[in-house]
Design a protein around this motif. Structure first.
Motif, PDB file in Angstrom:
ATOM      1  N   ASP A  70      -5.367   0.467  -5.728  1.00 26.71           N
ATOM      2  CA  ASP A  70      -4.648  -0.151  -6.782  1.00 26.71           C
ATOM      3  C   ASP A  70      -3.266   0.578  -6.840  1.00 26.71           C
ATOM      4  O   ASP A  70      -3.288   1.922  -6.820  1.00 26.71           O
ATOM      5  N   VAL A  71      -2.285   0.036  -7.061  1.00 24.44           N
ATOM      6  CA  VAL A  71      -0.926   0.672  -7.174  1.00 24.44           C
ATOM      7  C   VAL A  71      -0.106   0.176  -8.292  1.00 24.44           C
ATOM      8  O   VAL A  71       0.084  -0.996  -8.607  1.00 24.44           O
ATOM      9  N   ASP A  72       0.395   1.065  -9.063  1.00 29.04           N
ATOM     10  CA  ASP A  72       1.316   0.686 -10.023  1.00 29.04           C
ATOM     11  C   ASP A  72       2.720   0.741  -9.316  1.00 29.04           C
ATOM     12  O   ASP A  72       3.474   1.731  -9.169  1.00 29.04           O
ATOM     13  N   ALA A  73       3.354  -0.443  -9.005  1.00 28.85           N
ATOM     14  CA  ALA A  73       4.628  -0.348  -8.446  1.00 28.85           C
ATOM     15  C   ALA A  73       5.734  -0.964  -9.651  1.00 28.85           C
ATOM     16  O   ALA A  73       6.928  -1.449  -9.043  1.00 28.85           O
ATOM     17  N   SER A  74       5.501  -0.556 -10.720  1.00 28.97           N
ATOM     18  CA  SER A  74       6.374  -0.921 -11.914  1.00 28.97           C
ATOM     19  C   SER A  74       7.833  -0.214 -11.508  1.00 28.97           C
ATOM     20  O   SER A  74       8.942  -0.761 -11.923  1.00 28.97           O
ATOM     21  N   GLY A  75       7.752   0.822 -10.785  1.00 25.00           N
ATOM     22  CA  GLY A  75       9.019   1.554 -10.429  1.00 25.00           C
ATOM     23  C   GLY A  75       9.685   1.109  -9.398  1.00 25.00           C
ATOM     24  O   GLY A  75      10.931   1.465  -9.040  1.00 25.00           O
ATOM     25  N   SER A  76       8.896   0.748  -8.352  1.00 20.00           N
ATOM     26  CA  SER A  76       9.826   0.203  -7.152  1.00 20.00           C
ATOM     27  C   SER A  76       8.593  -0.748  -6.391  1.00 20.00           C
ATOM     28  O   SER A  76       7.621  -0.328  -6.267  1.00 20.00           O
ATOM     29  N   SER A  77       9.361  -1.849  -5.684  1.00 19.92           N
ATOM     30  CA  SER A  77       8.235  -2.762  -4.821  1.00 19.92           C
ATOM     31  C   SER A  77       8.077  -1.837  -3.550  1.00 19.92           C
ATOM     32  O   SER A  77       7.224  -2.283  -2.711  1.00 19.92           O
ATOM     33  N   GLN A  78       8.885  -0.844  -3.276  1.00 19.39           N
ATOM     34  CA  GLN A  78       8.796  -0.230  -1.993  1.00 19.39           C
ATOM     35  C   GLN A  78       7.204   0.461  -1.912  1.00 19.39           C
ATOM     36  O   GLN A  78       6.876   0.486  -0.807  1.00 19.39           O
ATOM     37  N   PHE A  79       6.670   0.675  -2.973  1.00 23.35           N
ATOM     38  CA  PHE A  79       5.356   1.224  -3.043  1.00 23.35           C
ATOM     39  C   PHE A  79       4.295   0.461  -2.288  1.00 23.35           C
ATOM     40  O   PHE A  79       3.539   0.774  -1.774  1.00 23.35           O
ATOM     41  N   VAL A  80       4.697  -0.908  -2.691  1.00 25.55           N
ATOM     42  CA  VAL A  80       3.675  -2.017  -2.107  1.00 25.55           C
ATOM     43  C   VAL A  80       3.916  -2.210  -0.658  1.00 25.55           C
ATOM     44  O   VAL A  80       3.115  -2.104   0.414  1.00 25.55           O
ATOM     45  N   SER A  81       5.403  -2.331  -0.189  1.00 29.09           N
ATOM     46  CA  SER A  81       5.859  -2.476   1.143  1.00 29.09           C
ATOM     47  C   SER A  81       5.529  -1.396   2.090  1.00 29.09           C
ATOM     48  O   SER A  81       4.989  -1.804   3.226  1.00 29.09           O
ATOM     49  N   GLY A  82       5.487  -0.213   1.622  1.00 30.02           N
ATOM     50  CA  GLY A  82       5.027   0.640   2.132  1.00 30.02           C
ATOM     51  C   GLY A  82       3.840   0.772   2.821  1.00 30.02           C
ATOM     52  O   GLY A  82       3.554   1.313   3.764  1.00 30.02           O
TER      53      GLY A  82
END
Length: 449
Positions: free
Chosen positions: A183-195
């Motif tokens: 689970d990832v909170d990517a509210s701050g940046s979509s880069q967290f998911v892409s990475g």
């Protein structure tokens, strides 16, 4: 992070432009309607995604028309430090990439590049040995916790060398990652998911990433990641909202051409609205995942007419700019360009859905409010954006806070307002080599310093 109350200093890795950085750049005004064609270099977002996938591929590949800028050179050097062989090929910025076993010890300089600091930790987890990450002072306050926490949950050893969840840190790779689900909170940046997605096919079990935050900004950038993975033969299931499943398997070596950077085209196309006349950008794709593809429709709402003739996008303006109410959550990187246009408009503008810009190279919302106000404009910050009320602007210095898009926004304001100086214009080298040369070239005989 440099804040709008600080004086920005030039990045230490832009030494060739030191003289430019130390002396404010006089933004040229436009003496008449424009008639220009601007060749925009390749997309930074695509170049760095292609570089990562090429380093993880099952054989040698080539990137054609790749952007050669500070961010992409940092990515190339980082992958080289991990063992990948990258060599220049041809005269158009091409790279030949030969994958090799990833290994440490190595040190990764992230500079201010979000794609380097957020894409490469998962890659480093596939290496053997310790991989130390650090970057510019401004990078040390950009959030990293979501991707580092996710890697920790997958059994990767992450050691903080400073404040937890920030640079600097060390990834201790064991040559493999088991994968699974996070689970990832990517509210701050979509880069967290892409990475996480970019390296996931090389994980033993692949990876399922579930976004658990309240908002998801810049979704087109995740769509871009999914598409480049599929183009490389990776199986990705994104059929459920905010959930992505990458199956384990090989990443195909490819020979790819990088599209022009549509967001970097923004200031040039917007210049047609400010000065009047027409600006053309060749190489505009008919189908793309770049958020900059939203530009033509936005510029039309602000008073432009647009035409796509083959692969050449032409934007024509009259010098009149209209205010707009716009949700920019899908393309927050366009906000500085749109905010500069809004300061020159004939009615107020409200920009929404861009609270995540507070965590970019600088707090872009505060920086835009401060610098437009410095020139006499009226800007209020809201919980998720800006309200810009046009006022008569005056000469002054636009500070950039080491943020390339603040510099290009200042240049756009200078087209209409004589006497605008842009501090540290060399910061544009982050994604756009020789921006001043391209800008003066667009103006041609109409530009006067």
């Amino acid at each position: 992070m440099t804040t709008p109350t600080d004086t920005a200093s030039p990045s230490p890795d832009v030494a060739p432009a030191r003289a430019q950085a130390d002396e404010a750049w006089a933004a040229p005004t436009a003496g008449g309607a424009l008639d220009a064609t601007v060749e925009v270099p390749g997309s930074k977002s695509l170049t760095n995604r292609y570089l990562v996938l090429a380093a993880l591929a099952d054989g040698p590949g080539r990137l054609r028309g790749a952007l050669r800028s500070r961010d992409t050179e940092l990515m190339a050097r980082a992958l080289g430090a991990l063992g990948t062989q990258l060599t220049s090929a041809g005269a158009d910025g091409d790279w030949d990439v030969a994958p090799a076993p990833l290994r440490g010890p190595a040190t990764i300089d992230c500079g201010l590049a979000g794609t380097v600091m957020r894409f490469l930790p998962a890659v480093a987890a596939l290496a053997t040995g310790p991989i130390a990450f650090d970057g510019d002072d401004g990078a040390r306050v950009r959030p990293m916790a979501p991707v580092l926490t996710a890697l920790g949950a997958l059994g990767v050893t992450v050691t903080a060398a400073g404040e937890p969840g920030r640079l600097p840190f060390t990834i201790v790779g064991r040559g493999r990652v088991r994968g699974g689900a996070v689970d990832v909170d990517a509210s701050g940046s979509s880069q967290f998911v892409s990475g996480l997605l970019l390296a996931a096919a090389r994980f033993d079990q692949g990876l399922t990433v579930r976004h658990v935050g309240s908002t998801l900004p810049s979704l087109p950038h995740i769509d871009m990641t999914v598409q480049v993975l599929r183009d490389a033969g990776v199986e990705v299931d994104d059929s459920r909202p905010a959930i992505w499943r990458v199956a384990p398997g090989p990443i195909a070596a490819r020979d790819v051409r990088v599209e022009p950077d549509l967001s970097n085209a923004g200031p040039f196309l917007a210049a047609a609205l400010v000065a009047g006349g027409t600006v053309r950008v060749p190489g505009w794709p008919t189908v793309t995942t770049q958020p900059g593809a939203l530009l033509p429709a936005i510029l039309e709402r602000m008073g432009a007419s647009t035409r796509l003739d083959g692969d050449v996008l032409a934007v024509t303006g009259t010098g009149v700019v209209h205010g707009i109410d716009l949700d920019l959550r899908a393309a927050g990187e366009l906000a500085p360009t749109i905010a500069a246009l809004a300061a020159l408009a004939d009615s107020p503008t409200r920009l929404r859905g861009i609270a995540h810009l507070r965590g970019h190279e600088t707090d872009r919302l505060a920086a835009l409010a401060a610098e437009i106000s410095r020139l006499g404009g009226q800007v209020e910050q809201t919980s998720d954006g800006l309200v810009i009320t046009p006022r008569s602007l005056r000469a002054g210095t636009v500070r950039t806070y080491q943020d390339h898009r603040m510099a290009t926004a200042g240049a756009l304001l200078g087209l209409r307002v004589p006497g605008v100086l842009v501090e540290n214009v060399a910061t544009t080298a982050k994604t756009l080599p020789d921006f001043p040369g391209l800008w003066h070239g667009m103006l041609g005989a109409l530009g006067r310093p």
